[in-house]
Design an enzyme around this catalytic site. Structure first.
Site, short mmCIF file in Angstrom:
data_model
loop_
_atom_site.label_atom_id
_atom_site.label_comp_id
_atom_site.label_asym_id
_atom_site.label_seq_id
_atom_site.Cartn_x
_atom_site.Cartn_y
_atom_site.Cartn_z
N GLY A 156 7.34 36.09 23.92
CA GLY A 156 7.29 35.22 22.75
C GLY A 156 6.04 35.52 21.97
O GLY A 156 5.15 36.26 22.43
N GLN B 206 -0.94 34.09 16.18
CA GLN B 206 -1.29 35.34 16.86
C GLN B 206 -1.27 36.54 15.94
O GLN B 206 -1.78 37.61 16.31
CB GLN B 206 -0.34 35.59 18.04
CG GLN B 206 -0.54 34.61 19.19
CD GLN B 206 0.37 34.94 20.34
OE1 GLN B 206 1.49 34.46 20.39
NE2 GLN B 206 -0.08 35.78 21.26
N CYS C 62 -0.61 36.79 28.04
CA CYS C 62 -0.53 36.52 26.60
C CYS C 62 -0.90 37.78 25.84
O CYS C 62 -1.86 38.47 26.22
CB CYS C 62 -1.49 35.38 26.25
SG CYS C 62 -1.49 34.95 24.49
N LEU C 63 -0.16 38.07 24.78
CA LEU C 63 -0.45 39.26 23.97
C LEU C 63 -1.84 39.19 23.35
O LEU C 63 -2.43 40.21 23.03
CB LEU C 63 0.60 39.42 22.86
CG LEU C 63 2.04 39.68 23.34
CD1 LEU C 63 2.99 39.66 22.17
CD2 LEU C 63 2.14 40.99 24.11
N HIS D 145 4.03 27.49 26.42
CA HIS D 145 3.00 28.47 26.07
C HIS D 145 2.99 28.72 24.55
O HIS D 145 1.92 28.71 23.92
CB HIS D 145 3.26 29.78 26.83
CG HIS D 145 2.31 30.88 26.54
ND1 HIS D 145 1.43 31.39 27.47
CD2 HIS D 145 2.09 31.61 25.40
CE1 HIS D 145 0.72 32.37 26.93
NE2 HIS D 145 1.11 32.52 25.68
N GLU D 146 4.16 28.94 23.97
CA GLU D 146 4.22 29.22 22.52
C GLU D 146 3.85 27.97 21.72
O GLU D 146 3.15 28.06 20.71
CB GLU D 146 5.61 29.73 22.12
CG GLU D 146 6.03 31.02 22.81
CD GLU D 146 4.97 32.12 22.74
OE1 GLU D 146 4.21 32.20 21.76
OE2 GLU D 146 4.89 32.91 23.70
N HIS E 104 0.16 27.62 21.38
CA HIS E 104 -0.46 28.46 20.35
C HIS E 104 -0.53 27.73 19.01
O HIS E 104 -1.48 27.93 18.24
CB HIS E 104 0.34 29.76 20.16
CG HIS E 104 -0.01 30.84 21.12
ND1 HIS E 104 -1.28 31.37 21.22
CD2 HIS E 104 0.73 31.54 22.02
CE1 HIS E 104 -1.30 32.33 22.13
NE2 HIS E 104 -0.09 32.45 22.64
#
Ligand code: ZN
Length: 205
Positions: free
Chosen positions: A63, A68, A116-117, A158-159, A162
């Site tokens: 995701g 981000q 996480c990216l 998680h998303e 953000h």
């Protein structure tokens, strides 16, 4: 798939992979702005959503959220299809969610490894609710409401985090669980895959 959900090809807007912001960038600590339906319908927003999806796919993320890639918009996407970064995660169809709210449907949590990216190379354990309801809009501004369970519930939390300026590392209660990706593979993955299977058996998807 509803034809209206398909990427907006054919208008001259090609695939674009955006630059992913890394830990320490202030945009990741910004609370994302809610969109109006008019803002969401704007061609530039729709093109941005396509870029966000392309960026997630290119980075092999499960995701990604708009902050981000440097935009303080309340938009995130999830798509899991046999993801090599997370081979134990159940598949989730491509889901674009806008202005989301998340409501826990149980007090039950599980400790799950996340990555996480925007936090390259690091994983760690986070407690996530195992059943949540997600209320949001889809990319066309239609009401979207669904329940997510198990590891999938964790992915949506998680998303959502953000969009509140929260990163998974903030939620790592036991810092001794922090691990490089390679060391996760070498020392923790096998045990966690067993846990992940038990979570899916108990909570479903
Ligand atoms: Zn992330």
């Amino acid at each position: 798939m509803d034809p209206a959900d398909k990427p907006q090809g054919g208008d001259g807007h090609g695939m674009a992979v955006l630059d992913i912001k890394m830990l320490g960038d202030p945009i990741l600590r910004t609370v994302a702005r809610q969109l109006t339906r008019e803002q969401l319908a704007d061609a530039s927003t729709q093109a941005f959503i396509d870029d966000l999806v392309d960026t997630m796919h290119a980075a092999r993320g499960a995701g990604i959220a708009a902050p981000q890639v440097g935009r303080d918009l309340s938009i995130a996407v999830v798509h899991i299809e046999d993801n090599p970064r997370y081979p134990y995660k159940p598949n989730v169809p491509l889901t674009v969610f806008v202005n989301p709210r998340i409501t826990p449907l149980t007090r039950a949590t599980a400790s799950v490894y996340e990555g996480c990216l925007s936090v390259p190379g690091i994983r760690g354990r986070v407690d996530r609710f195992m059943r949540v309801r997600v209320d949001a809009w889809d990319r066309r501004g239609r009401e979207l409401s669904f329940e997510a369970r198990g590891l999938t519930a964790g992915t949506f939390q998680h998303e959502f985090d953000h969009l509140q300026g929260v990163l998974f590392v903030d939620r790592v209660t036991d810092p001794t669980t922090l691990s490089t990706w390679d060391n996760f593979e070498a020392h923790h993955r096998d045990a966690f895959v067993k846990e992940a299977l038990a979570i899916q058996a108990k909570f479903g998807q």
